[in-house]
Structures are given as structure tokens and as C-alpha cells.
Design a protein around this motif. Structure first.
Motif, PDB file in Angstrom:
ATOM      1  N   HIS A  93       0.855  -1.182   0.000  1.00 24.14           N
ATOM      2  CA  HIS A  93       0.000   0.000   0.000  1.00 24.14           C
ATOM      3  C   HIS A  93       0.894   1.236   0.000  1.00 24.14           C
ATOM      4  CE1 HIS A  93      -3.179  -2.850   1.225  1.00 24.14           C
ATOM      5  NE2 HIS A  93      -2.210  -3.368   1.965  1.00 24.14           N
ATOM      6  N   VAL A  94       0.725   2.099  -1.008  1.00 23.68           N
ATOM      7  CA  VAL A  94       1.551   3.290  -1.161  1.00 23.68           C
ATOM      8  C   VAL A  94       0.737   4.493  -0.711  1.00 23.68           C
ATOM      9  CG1 VAL A  94       2.942   4.677  -2.735  1.00 23.68           C
ATOM     10  CG2 VAL A  94       2.712   2.210  -3.121  1.00 23.68           C
ATOM     11  N   CYS A  95       1.215   5.183   0.299  1.00 21.28           N
ATOM     12  CA  CYS A  95       0.509   6.327   0.870  1.00 21.28           C
ATOM     13  C   CYS A  95       1.388   7.575   0.793  1.00 21.28           C
ATOM     14  CB  CYS A  95       0.147   6.058   2.337  1.00 21.28           C
ATOM     15  SG  CYS A  95      -0.828   4.550   2.600  1.00 21.28           S
ATOM     16  N   GLU A 108      -4.553   8.126   5.225  1.00 16.41           N
ATOM     17  CA  GLU A 108      -4.451   6.993   4.305  1.00 16.41           C
ATOM     18  C   GLU A 108      -4.017   5.732   5.048  1.00 16.41           C
ATOM     19  OE1 GLU A 108      -2.072   7.865   0.887  1.00 16.41           O
ATOM     20  OE2 GLU A 108      -3.112   9.729   0.454  1.00 16.41           O
ATOM     21  N   LEU A 109      -3.124   5.886   6.017  1.00 11.93           N
ATOM     22  CA  LEU A 109      -2.669   4.729   6.791  1.00 11.93           C
ATOM     23  C   LEU A 109      -3.788   4.187   7.682  1.00 11.93           C
ATOM     24  CD1 LEU A 109       0.913   5.992   7.694  1.00 11.93           C
ATOM     25  CD2 LEU A 109       0.338   4.067   6.190  1.00 11.93           C
ATOM     26  N   LEU A 110      -4.615   5.077   8.214  1.00 15.24           N
ATOM     27  CA  LEU A 110      -5.780   4.612   8.975  1.00 15.24           C
ATOM     28  C   LEU A 110      -6.699   3.788   8.084  1.00 15.24           C
ATOM     29  CD1 LEU A 110      -6.633   7.822  11.044  1.00 15.24           C
ATOM     30  CD2 LEU A 110      -5.805   5.640  11.957  1.00 15.24           C
ATOM     31  N   ALA A 111      -6.890   4.230   6.834  1.00 11.15           N
ATOM     32  CA  ALA A 111      -7.731   3.482   5.897  1.00 11.15           C
ATOM     33  C   ALA A 111      -7.113   2.124   5.567  1.00 11.15           C
ATOM     34  CB  ALA A 111      -7.947   4.301   4.625  1.00 11.15           C
ATOM     35  N   THR A 116      -6.937  -3.928   6.185  1.00 11.27           N
ATOM     36  CA  THR A 116      -6.034  -5.075   6.354  1.00 11.27           C
ATOM     37  C   THR A 116      -6.006  -5.649   7.765  1.00 11.27           C
ATOM     38  OG1 THR A 116      -4.165  -3.626   6.922  1.00 11.27           O
ATOM     39  CG2 THR A 116      -4.517  -4.129   4.577  1.00 11.27           C
ATOM     40  N   GLY A 117      -6.515  -4.910   8.725  1.00  7.58           N
ATOM     41  CA  GLY A 117      -6.416  -5.358  10.107  1.00  7.58           C
ATOM     42  C   GLY A 117      -5.162  -4.886  10.810  1.00  7.58           C
ATOM     43  N   LEU A 123       0.529   3.076  12.745  1.00  6.92           N
ATOM     44  CA  LEU A 123       1.230   3.458  11.519  1.00  6.92           C
ATOM     45  C   LEU A 123       1.181   4.970  11.330  1.00  6.92           C
ATOM     46  CD1 LEU A 123      -0.033   0.661   9.099  1.00  6.92           C
ATOM     47  CD2 LEU A 123       2.287   0.911  10.006  1.00  6.92           C
ATOM     48  N   ALA A 124       0.045   5.588  11.618  1.00  5.63           N
ATOM     49  CA  ALA A 124      -0.065   7.033  11.487  1.00  5.63           C
ATOM     50  C   ALA A 124       0.885   7.738  12.459  1.00  5.63           C
ATOM     51  CB  ALA A 124      -1.507   7.475  11.737  1.00  5.63           C
TER      52      ALA A 124
END
Length: 422
Positions: A93-95, A108-111, A116-117, A123-124
Motif C-alpha cells: 500500500h503506497v501512501c 491513508e494509513l488509517l484506511a 487489512t487489520g 502506523l499514522a
């Protein structure tokens, strides 16, 4: 601790990537990613992105300006466009991106976490921490304007971010890799790209641990006003001797457009040319089932194959990879669109077959790379200037194109030169 890969200078250049090239960069970047993952797995692809020399070579083979800071934006943009539709298949996943896209990275990382779980909140926080470290803990005169975060389904990630220094017209690219990362504030970078600016404030250096602890103690015990009073009473003291740290490889990207002989390890170019000449293009095309594959396309394929299979030491002359598909600013020569498209076709055909269990085509690409390395020990060939001159002479036949337009036929090009006195 995490590995450091080296450093480089990246001149700041303006301009945009034209749509005709951006679309091709997306396709070629995607298929190279797929090939690496098929051969070596996702972790290896993340390691490649964290290697600044490989990253620069990756952008150069796509037809970007081989030396400029724009490679960072364009490579991350191409990967985001190309890999997002394949995120479920590849588990990548590229954010993020440049400017407002950079600021959207945490959301985007929250999404991604929701899909994905993964712990998207963690990550954010990681994204914010990395941006904070490179903007505050490493005070080297470069203001961050780009932040790309690539994360895998298993939680491993790589971050590539870049800052600019308007005064020196230089950019500095920072690479982070989650593999073996144990601390965000002590030697966390996989690599930092940029010219040595002299002494800088780098609170992430291992030698700065005492300073980090001392600053927290001062803030707790004295408060901001107390710190100001203590600072005013200080007198300069001789610096303590520093413990030696290993020198990082340093790549200097010059502030000029043309590719010169000193930028390319010629024997590697000759090896790729010899491999393309010895591989029977008809047999190669028959194997890959892609029409129109000739020695020129096989030469480009040999360089793409090296990106997939090459060891880190193979990328210390990233300018060489611009000799596969030229550059959008007509340096070292206009982008040979017909060759570029056939390269994409060949790689796409090989990757699609391999994903269905038929590795023969993808193995043919690997063997081409092996043959080029073997032949470079003995192969001769043209000088760099002669090679570039030949590419420019044949540019119209290859569908040559740049930001200045389509390349005219040789006769028309000569006539234009005579009329303008160039």
C-alpha cells in the motif's frame, strides 16, 4: 540497528512529468515491482526502495531526469498509481506523496489499517514521528515537502521523504526501513541522500544520546526560562572527541543535464549491448510472444533486468540506467517511445505468465541479466558519446519524444539546425 545505505546530491529542478511519460512510468514501475516480488518477495522490494542508489536508478530507467530531485516525486507517484489497484494482490500500500498528499498520509494509513487489520493508528503515529525526526531532530537546512509511506500487509514498511534547501538549490532524500529498526531517535535512517553541508544538528546520532537525555532533564528541572538563563551563562568549551562512525557511500548528482563519460561505468554498458547483440532477437521475441522485439529493445530489457536482479554494488552509476529509455528533457537522448512500449510489453507478458506458474519467460529476462554481467568482463563497444550520438540519430525511428515534442526525421532536424544556425 537499521542499515544506512549512503547519500547523494539531488539538484532541484522545476517542471512537470508529461502525461505520455507518466502513464508509461506507472506501467514500467508496476511491472518491475511485480517481477522483484515474484523473484525475491515483498521484503526485498522494500529493501530496494530504501537503497538510495537503486532508487535513483529506478527513476532513471523510467525516463525521468537522471540526476534531479524530481525522480523522488515521480517514482513515488508512479508506484502509487500503479500499485494501488493491485494492493490486495501484492499486499503493498503506497501512501502519501508531495504537498497535500504528504499531509494526508496518516489518514491513508488509517484506511489501510481498516482494510487489512493492521494498527492504522500506530502506523499514522510512525508517519508523524518520522516526519518530526527529519524536520526537527535532524536540522540540516532542508525543509520537508514530500513524504511517502509504503507498507506491506504484514506491517513492514519503508518511508522515503525529501526536503529542499532553497538557498543551495539542493534536495535531500531520507530513506527509512522498518527492518531492524529499534529506535526512532537513535540512528534510525536506512539512508540519507544529500550533499555534505558541514556541521549540522543531528540529535538522532548515536553520539547524541546523552544530549537527548540532558535536554529532557533540563526542561523538567529548570523549565524554559531556567534553560535560557543557564544558556546565557555558558562559555564555549572544546568539543569532546567523537567516536568514529563508518563513512556512508556518497553519490553526487551534478547540476547539469548532460550525461558524461565519468557518470557511467562503460564496461557495464558494453556488457548489456553485447548481451543484446548475442541474444537472437527473433528467438527472444518468439519466446516472449511480443512482436517487434529487436536488439535495441533487448538492450533496454537487459538494464531493466539488472534493476530486478542486481546487487547493491551495481547501482553506483545510476546515470547508466538513463541509457535504457532516455529522458523527458532530451538528455541523454529523447525517450524512445516505441522501445519503451515494447519493454513494458515484454515485462508484462513475462510477469503475467509467471503469475500463472510459467516462469520460462521471466527466467529468460534473468538469463539476459546474467549474460550481460558475464560479457562485460570482455566486451568492447562504442564510447559513451558515440552511443548517445547514435541514439539521437535514430531517435525518430524509435518514436523519440521529449517535453519539446516529437523528434523529427534526421533530414528535417538537419534543415532546422541549418536555418537557426545551431
Amino acid at each position: 540497528m537499521s542499515r544506512r545505505a549512503g547519500s547523494a546530491d539531488l539538484p532541484l529542478h522545476g517542471g512537470r512529468v508529461p502525461a505520455w511519460l507518466g502513464q508509461r512510468m506507472t506501467k514500467l514501475g508496476t511491472v518491475i515491482t511485480q517481477a522483484i516480488i515474484l523473484h525475491y518477495g515483498r521484503d526485498e522490494f522494500l529493501r530496494r526502495l530504501a537503497h538510495p542508489f537503486w532508487f535513483q536508478s529506478f527513476g532513471a530507467v523510467m525516463g525521468m531526469d537522471w540526476h534531479s530531485s524530481g525522480i523522488t516525486t515521480s517514482v513515488l507517484g508512479a508506484l502509487k498509481r500503479g500499485l494501488t489497484p493491485l494492493s490486495a494482490e501484492l499486499g503493498l500500500h503506497v501512501c502519501g506523496g508531495r504537498g497535500r498528499h504528504s499531509r494526508a498520509t496518516p489518514d491513508e494509513l488509517l484506511a489501510v489499517g481498516n482494510r487489512t487489520g493492521l494498527d492504522g493508528s500506530a502506523l499514522a503515529r510512525t508517519s508523524r514521528m518520522i516526519a518530526k525526526v527529519d524536520s526537527a531532530a535532524v536540522q540540516d537546512g532542508f525543509d520537508l515537502y514530500l513524504h511517502g509511506f509504503i507498507v506491506a500487509d504484514d506491517g513492514r514498511w519503508v518511508v522515503v521523504q525529501q526536503g529542499m534547501n532553497d538557498g543551495t538549490r539542493l534536495a535531500r532524500r531520507y530513506h527509512w526501513l522498518s527492518e531492524d529498526l529499534k529506535s526512532f531517535v537513535e540512528a534510525p535512517h536506512a539512508a540519507i541522500d544529500g550533499r555534505n553541508q558541514g556541521r549540522i544538528v543531528n540529535l538522532t546520532d548515536r553520539r547524541a544520546a546523552a544530549s537527548r537525555i540532558g535536554q529532557l532533564d533540563l526542561l523538567r528541572d529548570l523549565g524554559p526560562d531556567g534553560i535560557v538563563r543557564e544558556a546565557a551563562a555558558l562559555t564555549p568549551a572544546p568539543p569532546a572527541p567523537a567516536t568514529a562512525q563508518p563513512e556512508l557511500p556518497h553519490l553526487v548528482m551534478p547540476d547539469r543535464h548532460e550525461v558524461r563519460p565519468g557518470d557511467v561505468i562503460l564496461r557495464r554498458l558494453h556488457g548489456a549491448l553485447a548481451a543484446a547483440a548475442e541474444a537472437d532477437p527473433r528467438d527472444f521475441a518468439e519466446l516472449l510472444m511480443v512482436p517487434g522485439v529487436g536488439a535495441r529493445t533487448v538492450h533496454s530489457l537487459a538494464m531493466v533486468a539488472e534493476l530486478v536482479h542486481g546487487a547493491p554494488c551495481r547501482f553506483d552509476d545510476p546515470a547508466r540506467f538513463s541509457l535504457a529509455h532516455g529522458g523527458k528533457d532530451r538528455q541523454p537522448f529523447p525517450v524512445p517511445v516505441l522501445v519503451y512500449d515494447r519493454t513494458i510489453q515484454v515485462m508484462k507478458s513475462a510477469v503475467e505468465a509467471a503469475s500463472l506458474g510459467n516462469d520460462e519467460k521471466l527466467d529468460a529476462i534473468r538469463r539476459l541479466d546474467a549474460q550481460a554481467r558475464q560479457l562485460e568482463q570482455t566486451a568492447g563497444g562504442p564510447s559513451l558519446d558515440a552511443f548517445i550520438a547514435g541514439e539521437r540519430r535514430r531517435s525518430h525511428d524509435y518514436g523519440g519524444r521529449s517535453v519539446f515534442g516529437h523528434e523529427p526525421p534526421p533530414a528535417e532536424r538537419t534543415s532546422r539546425t541549418e536555418r537557426t544556425g545551431g
